[in-house]
Design an enzyme around this catalytic site. Structure first.
Site, PDB file in Angstrom:
ATOM      1  CG  ASP A 167      -1.898  -1.114   1.236  1.00  0.00           C
ATOM      2  OD1 ASP A 167      -2.179  -1.652   0.157  1.00  0.00           O
ATOM      3  OD2 ASP A 167      -2.375  -1.470   2.329  1.00  0.00           O
TER       4      ASP A 167
HETATM    5  N1  URA Z   1      -1.416  -5.893   3.861  1.00  0.00           N
HETATM    6  C1  URA Z   1      -1.891  -4.635   3.815  1.00  0.00           C
HETATM    7  O1  URA Z   1      -2.946  -4.341   4.343  1.00  0.00           O
HETATM    8  N2  URA Z   1      -1.149  -3.710   3.179  1.00  0.00           N
HETATM    9  C2  URA Z   1       0.043  -3.977   2.581  1.00  0.00           C
HETATM   10  O2  URA Z   1       0.671  -3.068   2.035  1.00  0.00           O
HETATM   11  C3  URA Z   1       0.513  -5.295   2.634  1.00  0.00           C
HETATM   12  C4  URA Z   1      -0.228  -6.245   3.281  1.00  0.00           C
END
Ligand code: URA
Length: 234
Positions: free
Chosen positions: A104
């Site tokens: 993310d």
């Molecule tokens: N899980 C999430 O919620 N975000 C990420 O970036 C990776 C795993």
């Protein structure tokens, strides 16, 4: 056999028009002979190319490890937001790099960038069950109920998660091991317990851990040994 200007622009920071200029100023040699055209075909397995007396080292693919900072999206380009490719493009702008998997925008930590599609496919293949380890900070205390639930497999609206591992590191901090990568998976898994993830950092892929000396925003090429660890090859 490939054109010499194409090889040089893939392997170095020079563009094809730079190569033209270098050829004009007699700075490029193939097998120690000065060349005068940029469309000369070269066999990279046998022929040597040099620029200003320095041999061009041929690398078929590039594998980078990046300690991703927050604020960058895991894509190759975006009209509005900076991408992880923007961080490395100064050095590797001529390569068609892409991130292996997604983090993310606000997630930090271990990210691999490559131009090797087969390699990426192997790491991301659901069959491979390649593990990814994260450190998550949440806004309420981590509980053993969460630990048990993660191990059983949390049910999300788009399906049941595979069993994952949760280790309680501190009151609000947990180490989470996943073997799959659903959209916002960790955030949504904690969300099932009313918890909000306030910080998330990936620290391991396969058997390869984010090196401690690689600070956020830094990147470097992976060694052959490190590549094996990423792929889980002993
Ligand atoms: N899980 C999430 O919620 N975000 C990420 O970036 C990776 C795993």
């Amino acid at each position: 056999m490939e054109r010499v200007d194409k090889i040089i622009s893939n392997q170095t920071d020079y563009t094809r028009s730079d190569v033209k200029k270098l050829i004009k100023s007699k700075k490029i040699m193939v097998n120690n002979i000065i060349i005068d055209k940029s469309d000369i075909k070269v066999d990279i397995e046998k022929d040597t190319i040099s620029i200003d007396g320095i041999n061009v080292v041929y690398k078929k693919n590039v594998y980078l490890i990046l300690n991703k900072p927050a604020g960058y999206i895991s894509a190759t380009e975006d009209r509005k937001m900076p991408t992880v490719l923007d961080i490395v493009s100064g050095d590797y702008g001529n390569r068609n790099l892409f991130p292996v998997g997604r983090l993310d925008k606000d997630t930090t930590g271990l990210m691999i960038l490559t131009d090797d599609g087969d390699f990426a496919h192997k790491i991301l293949s659901p069959k491979k069950d390649s593990k990814k380890i994260y450190i998550a900070t949440i806004d309420i205390p981590v509980t053993t109920e969460m630990k048990i639930g993660f191990e059983k497999g949390i049910k999300l609206i788009d399906g049941e998660c595979k069993t994952s591992k949760l280790e309680i590191i501190d009151k609000y901090i947990a180490k989470v091991t996943l073997t799959e990568g659903k959209y916002h998976q960790i955030k949504r898994m904690f969300g099932c317990y009313g918890a909000k993830v306030t910080k998330l950092k990936r620290i391991q892929i396969g058997d390869f851990c984010l090196p401690e000396n690689l600070t956020e925003g830094d990147y470097r090429e992976l060694t052959q040994e490190e590549l094996k660890l990423v792929q889980g090859i002993k």
